[in-house]
Write an enzyme that holds these catalytic residues in place. Structure first.
Site, PDB file in Angstrom:
ATOM      1  CG  HIS A  93      32.185  38.615  49.536  1.00  0.00           C
ATOM      2  ND1 HIS A  93      33.354  38.990  50.151  1.00  0.00           N
ATOM      3  CD2 HIS A  93      32.563  38.028  48.363  1.00  0.00           C
ATOM      4  CE1 HIS A  93      34.389  38.649  49.383  1.00  0.00           C
ATOM      5  NE2 HIS A  93      33.932  38.058  48.297  1.00  0.00           N
ATOM      6  CG  ASN A 108      26.754  43.304  42.647  1.00  0.00           C
ATOM      7  OD1 ASN A 108      27.789  43.926  42.503  1.00  0.00           O
ATOM      8  ND2 ASN A 108      26.351  42.362  41.798  1.00  0.00           N
ATOM      9  N   GLY A 168      33.424  34.593  38.282  1.00  0.00           N
ATOM     10  CA  GLY A 168      32.492  33.550  38.697  1.00  0.00           C
ATOM     11  C   GLY A 168      31.192  34.165  39.172  1.00  0.00           C
ATOM     12  CB  ALA A 169      29.412  34.791  41.565  1.00  0.00           C
ATOM     13  CD  GLU A 177      30.667  35.856  44.976  1.00  0.00           C
ATOM     14  OE1 GLU A 177      30.846  36.950  45.533  1.00  0.00           O
ATOM     15  OE2 GLU A 177      31.576  35.263  44.344  1.00  0.00           O
ATOM     16  CD  GLU A 182      37.138  38.628  47.046  1.00  0.00           C
ATOM     17  OE1 GLU A 182      36.791  37.455  47.323  1.00  0.00           O
ATOM     18  OE2 GLU A 182      36.357  39.450  46.516  1.00  0.00           O
TER      19      GLU A 182
HETATM   20  N1  BES Z   1      34.343  39.919  44.409  1.00  0.00           N
HETATM   21  C1  BES Z   1      34.599  38.777  43.603  1.00  0.00           C
HETATM   22  C2  BES Z   1      34.249  38.998  42.156  1.00  0.00           C
HETATM   23  C3  BES Z   1      35.293  39.757  41.399  1.00  0.00           C
HETATM   24  C4  BES Z   1      36.446  39.128  41.010  1.00  0.00           C
HETATM   25  C5  BES Z   1      35.121  41.086  41.065  1.00  0.00           C
HETATM   26  C6  BES Z   1      37.429  39.831  40.317  1.00  0.00           C
HETATM   27  C7  BES Z   1      36.086  41.787  40.373  1.00  0.00           C
HETATM   28  C8  BES Z   1      37.250  41.169  40.000  1.00  0.00           C
HETATM   29  C9  BES Z   1      33.831  37.560  44.086  1.00  0.00           C
HETATM   30  O1  BES Z   1      33.496  37.579  45.422  1.00  0.00           O
HETATM   31  C10 BES Z   1      34.723  36.369  43.896  1.00  0.00           C
HETATM   32  O2  BES Z   1      35.724  36.309  44.520  1.00  0.00           O
HETATM   33  N2  BES Z   1      34.332  35.459  43.014  1.00  0.00           N
HETATM   34  C11 BES Z   1      35.116  34.307  42.649  1.00  0.00           C
HETATM   35  C12 BES Z   1      34.447  33.019  43.036  1.00  0.00           C
HETATM   36  C13 BES Z   1      34.799  32.522  44.408  1.00  0.00           C
HETATM   37  C14 BES Z   1      34.182  31.161  44.649  1.00  0.00           C
HETATM   38  C15 BES Z   1      36.263  32.497  44.727  1.00  0.00           C
HETATM   39  C16 BES Z   1      35.259  34.337  41.155  1.00  0.00           C
HETATM   40  O3  BES Z   1      34.552  35.097  40.503  1.00  0.00           O
HETATM   41  O4  BES Z   1      36.099  33.601  40.642  1.00  0.00           O
HETATM   42 ZN    ZN Z   2      35.021  37.091  46.761  1.00  0.00          ZN
END
Ligand code: BES
Ligand code: ZN
Length: 869
Positions: A310, A274, A270-271, A307, A329
């Site tokens: 974080h 960084n 999703g995002a 994000e 997370e």
């Molecule tokens: N750090 C994660 C992105 C990520 C996910 C990197 C898996 C590497 C592997 C980011 O903070 C995240 O958790 N994104 C979620 C969205 C959120 C609203 C739960 C995502 O990408 O689904």
């Molecule tokens: Zn996350």
């Protein structure tokens, strides 16, 4: 067929953690970007780690998918005999205790279809480094406990790549020879390499600012592909809301002078958070009011918030190793939920959260890859970004807040962030800070981090009329999970209220601490036999069994002061009638009618209260009763209840629909309007089951003339569901209108892949050849194949054709993007839950995948764990 080569699985175990042999105080990176290749020159300021035991341990760097050109230690270039290079590592012996290591390597972003490391995302170049993508850019100790200050120089052609971004502050930029230019970025905050980011390309930019509580002006920028600036409004508003909320709630102020978001059109997740330069899947941030759905608007706010949060819980304090992933997370999802609750209504958010948990996390916790929120081992860490780590992790965090109170929790957060600022921490560190700040003992609570599975609370009650005492007996147990046989009782808060016969709340909410296999609690001065309202606000991630009568559930549904339990009482009733096949009593229809008419309830809440539990949740409940799942039978059982409700409430559904339709503007998209729209469309969804001929003209009008994307999509869903003769024509004209808008075409693909119809496989096969589809883009794959993999008529077709089809796609996709392929492999993990014929066919499909000799470790881990006895 060739037998699979036995590649030994490489298992990483939490117990094997060792501190790094070398630290990197400073990382200087120089990127020389050309059309074909990018040259990366790094200068690492290394220092032997005083905490490391191996005093002469060699320097081992991770590195993959690149060509190594030069290795220089303290100014002296090493010949090949002086280092050892494998497919995954670069090892150098005899590195002095302090050294400058220079490395030069090249990689090819345009060929990087895995979208990990440095890759071409349409017209832009961008990076994705979490969790182990940085090693695909340069040789480095790619682990989250090596924190370093980054200094980044980027060179590229000025016309092709006018914008050059990295983390932190822009130190300088300027022209170079041959039409090239450069930019130098420095991030003042030390960070692990997974938080590094670089973006280069031709972009449009939207800018605004936010003044922090201490009066600092922060520049806010959103970068997009050319022509998409008009789609940044929702995200810009969301950033400001998130920044303000974190200041007000946790006292956390943004810590750089600029905050950037880049939206890219190829992204595995999703995002990504960084530092100072969040990179987003465009589907999670971009849209104009005429292109987004209500769900998109809410989701943009959620992801932007997540994000952003974080920045403290993830970036300022990061994870020691990937087993601690839930530290950032779980905690950040919890913060995101609190934020969304504050913005859109706490009850609405809580209900959304719990239905998601039951649909995704509970099944995972009962499947072949069940793991605790802090796993003990993994083969491929990417496979452990799971609903368990995220959503159950958030519930575990929430339980701490329930145990110590909101104020206490914030005190604990403050201590945690102060104590570990700039460090890589563990889950123990977080819990220790909460325990210390609140002077409570959370040792027993730590079991939530190591024990997998959903605990079940079996509750019984007795009332002593003479003594006016009411007693609850709570027995807790957790069934064995994959690789974890024996379970212990957990420490958890159980929130309880008591309602009298009229539905009045007798005593407010008690939070009771459970910690034994059997806990007993007695309420004094209870004037009459009450109805217990158990697990208010879902105070722990468990299932509760209590032998309620229908009347008791109806009472709770109508009167409980806890909005979550009002909803949940309805869910229990719905589940009961789906699974038992019993006739739906008039009293339930009456109860739903009262809810529909209630002036006190918000429209969005009414919609939630009228919606049935999902198929996955019902499937688990069926399993709990000792039966195996026939997905089509279960679907039909659920439909039966939907039809009964629609028939019982037909007049009220029409009335509700018409009243909202009349006064709701197509343009309105605030929380209220979104709630009203969801109720209005739910009414149509019900009515479509019983009077499709009356709904069809409305649906046609929604698709063809509504200006609201939620309504347009709903119109399509309705036409697909009732197989209206107009369906094909409407789908075609929709596709023609939106052929240039991939995000909208994804909804179009998904709507067709979700059709609960026997010919859905044929449709999906045809759509795979449509110009709107490509296996190379994860958004397209999720929309079409992901949706199909959750469709009982598609994936679970009785003849096994769905399993075979998905297996074939996995094998193809494995070569392009293992991560994207892994996502559609996971539904196979639950093959044992289905009736014997499907079990056999799912197993055969798994074997077919397993036989592919070139299987990536991602897929291999899932397949072998699925097949493990
Ligand atoms: N750090 C994660 C992105 C990520 C996910 C990197 C898996 C590497 C592997 C980011 O903070 C995240 O958790 N994104 C979620 C969205 C959120 C609203 C739960 C995502 O990408 O689904
Ligand atoms: Zn996350």
């Amino acid at each position: 067929m060739k037998k699979s080569q036995k590649v030994p699985a490489h298992e990483v175990r939490r117990a094997d953690y060792k501190v790094p042999a070398f630290l990197v105080d400073q990382t200087e990176l120089d990127f020389d970007i050309y059309d074909k290749t990018t040259t990366v020159r790094s200068r690492l300021h290394l220092r032997r780690n005083p905490a490391s035991k191996g005093k002469n341990a060699p320097l081992i760097l991770n590195g993959e998918e690149q060509k190594l050109l030069r290795v220089v230690v303290n100014g002296i270039e090493l010949s090949k005999q002086n280092y050892a290079l494998t497919e995954k590592t670069l090892t150098i012996e005899g590195v002095p205790d302090e050294a400058i290591l220079e490395i030069e390597s090249t990689n090819v972003p345009a060929k990087n279809t895995a979208l990990s490391g440095l890759y071409a995302a349409g017209p832009m170049l961008c990076t994705q480094c979490e969790s182990q993508g940085f090693r695909r850019i340069t040789y480095f100790p790619d682990r989250p406990d090596v924190l370093s200050q980054f200094h980044v120089t980027i060179h590229a052609d000025q016309k092709k790549y006018p914008t050059l971004l990295s983390n932190g502050n822009l130190l300088k930029k300027g022209k170079e020879k041959n039409g090239r230019h450069y930019a130098v970025w420095q991030d003042p905050h030390r960070k692990p390499c997974y938080l590094f980011a670089l973006v280069a390309g031709k972009m449009d930019r939207a800018a605004s600012s936010f003044t922090t509580k201490s009066g600092r002006k922060v520049l806010l920028e959103i970068y997009v592909e050319p022509g998409r600036k008009s789609e940044t409004g929702f995200a810009m508003t969301a950033i400001k809301k998130a920044m303000k909320w974190d200041e007000e709630t946790f006292g956390l102020e943004y810590d750089l002078d600029r905050f950037m978001i880049v939206a890219v059109s190829y992204f595995n997740y999703g995002a990504m958070e960084n530092k100072g330069l969040n990179i987003f899947n465009d589907s999670c941030v971009l849209g104009r009011s005429d292109t987004v759905t209500d769900a998109d608007i809410a989701f943009f706010e959620r992801v932007v918030g997540h994000e952003y949060f974080h920045n403290y819980t993830g970036d300022r304090v990061t994870c020691r190793d990937w087993f601690q992933l839930s530290l950032k997370e779980g905690l950040t999802v919890f913060r995101e939920q609190e934020f969304c609750g504050a913005m859109n209504g706490a009850a609405l958010e809580r209900i959304r959260t719990v239905s998601k948990l039951r649909s995704f996390q509970f099944p995972e916790d009962a499947g072949a890859m069940a793991h605790p929120i802090r796993p003990d081992s993994y083969e491929e860490i990417d496979n452990f970004y799971t609903s368990t780590v995220y959503d159950k992790g958030a519930e575990v965090t929430r339980m701490i807040q329930t145990l110590v109170g909101t104020k206490g929790f914030r005190k604990g957060m403050k201590l945690y962030l102060k104590r570990h600022d700039g460090q890589a921490a563990t889950c123990d560190d977080f819990v220790a800070a909460q325990a210390e700040a609140n002077e409570i003992d959370l040792d027993h609570f730590m079991l939530w981090y190591s024990q997998a599975g959903t605990p079940v609370l079996d509750v019984t009650s007795s009332y002593n009329a003479r003594k006016k005492e009411y007693t609850l007996i709570v027995k807790q147990k957790t069934a064995p999970t994959a690789g974890q046989k024996s379970k212990k009782p957990l420490y958890m808060p159980l929130s309880v209220g008591l309602l009298d016969a009229k539905g009045k709340d007798m005593k407010g909410t008690f939070v009771i601490d459970l910690s034994l296999a059997e806990d007993q609690l007695t309420f004094l001065n209870v004037e009459a036999k009450p109805v217990p309202s158990l697990l208010r606000d879902f105070s722990a991630p468990v299932r509760v069994n209590y032998d309620y009568t229908d009347d008791e559930l109806l009472l709770l549904m109508a009167h409980d002061t806890d909005p979550f339990n009002r909803w949940d009482a309805g869910q229990k009733l719905f589940s009961k009638f789906v699974l038992s096949g019993e006739k739906i009593p008039a009293a339930l229809i009456d109860g739903l009618r009262v809810i529909l008419h209630s002036p006190k309830l918000e429209a969005g809440t009414k919609a939630q209260m009228l919606a049935l539990p999902g198929e996955a949740d019902l499937g688990l409940q069926l399993l709990a009763s000792g039966q195996l799942i026939d997905p089509i039978k279960l679907y039909q059982a659920r439909q039966r209840v939907i039809v009964a409700i629609a028939e019982g409430l037909q007049d009220e559904l029409w009335e509700t629909y018409k009243t909202i339709e009349k006064r709701l503007s197509e343009k309105a998209s605030d929380g209220q309007a979104r709630g009203q729209r969801s109720l209005k469309n739910l009414c149509l969804f019900y009515l479509n089951k019983i009077v499709p001929e009356d709904v069809t003209p409305l649906a046609v009008a929604m698709v063809s003339s509504s200006k609201n994307m939620t309504d347009k999509n709903t119109g399509l869903d309705l036409l697909i569901a009732n197989e209206a003769p107009m369906k094909a024509k409407m789908l075609a004209s929709f596709a023609k209108t939106y052929s240039k808008t991939p995000a909208i075409m994804d909804d179009w693909l998904a709507a067709q892949a979700a059709a609960r119809q026997p010919d859905v496989l044929k449709t999906v096969k045809k759509l795979m050849k449509h110009s709107a589809f490509t296996l190379k883009n994860p958004n397209r794959v999720s929309a079409l194949l992901g949706m199909f993999a959750g469709n009982p008529f598609g994936f679970h077709a009785a003849d096994g054709s769905g399993y075979l089809f998905i297996a074939e796609q996995i094998i193809k996709l494995n070569k392009i993007n293992p991560h994207s392929a892994a996502r559609i492999t996971k539904p196979f993990l639950r093959w044992r839950d289905f009736e014997p014929k499907r079990q056999k066919k799912m197993k055969a499909a798994l074997k077919l995948i397993q036989n592919d000799a070139k299987l990536s470790p991602h897929i291999r881990e899932i397949v072998s764990k699925a097949l493990k006895a």
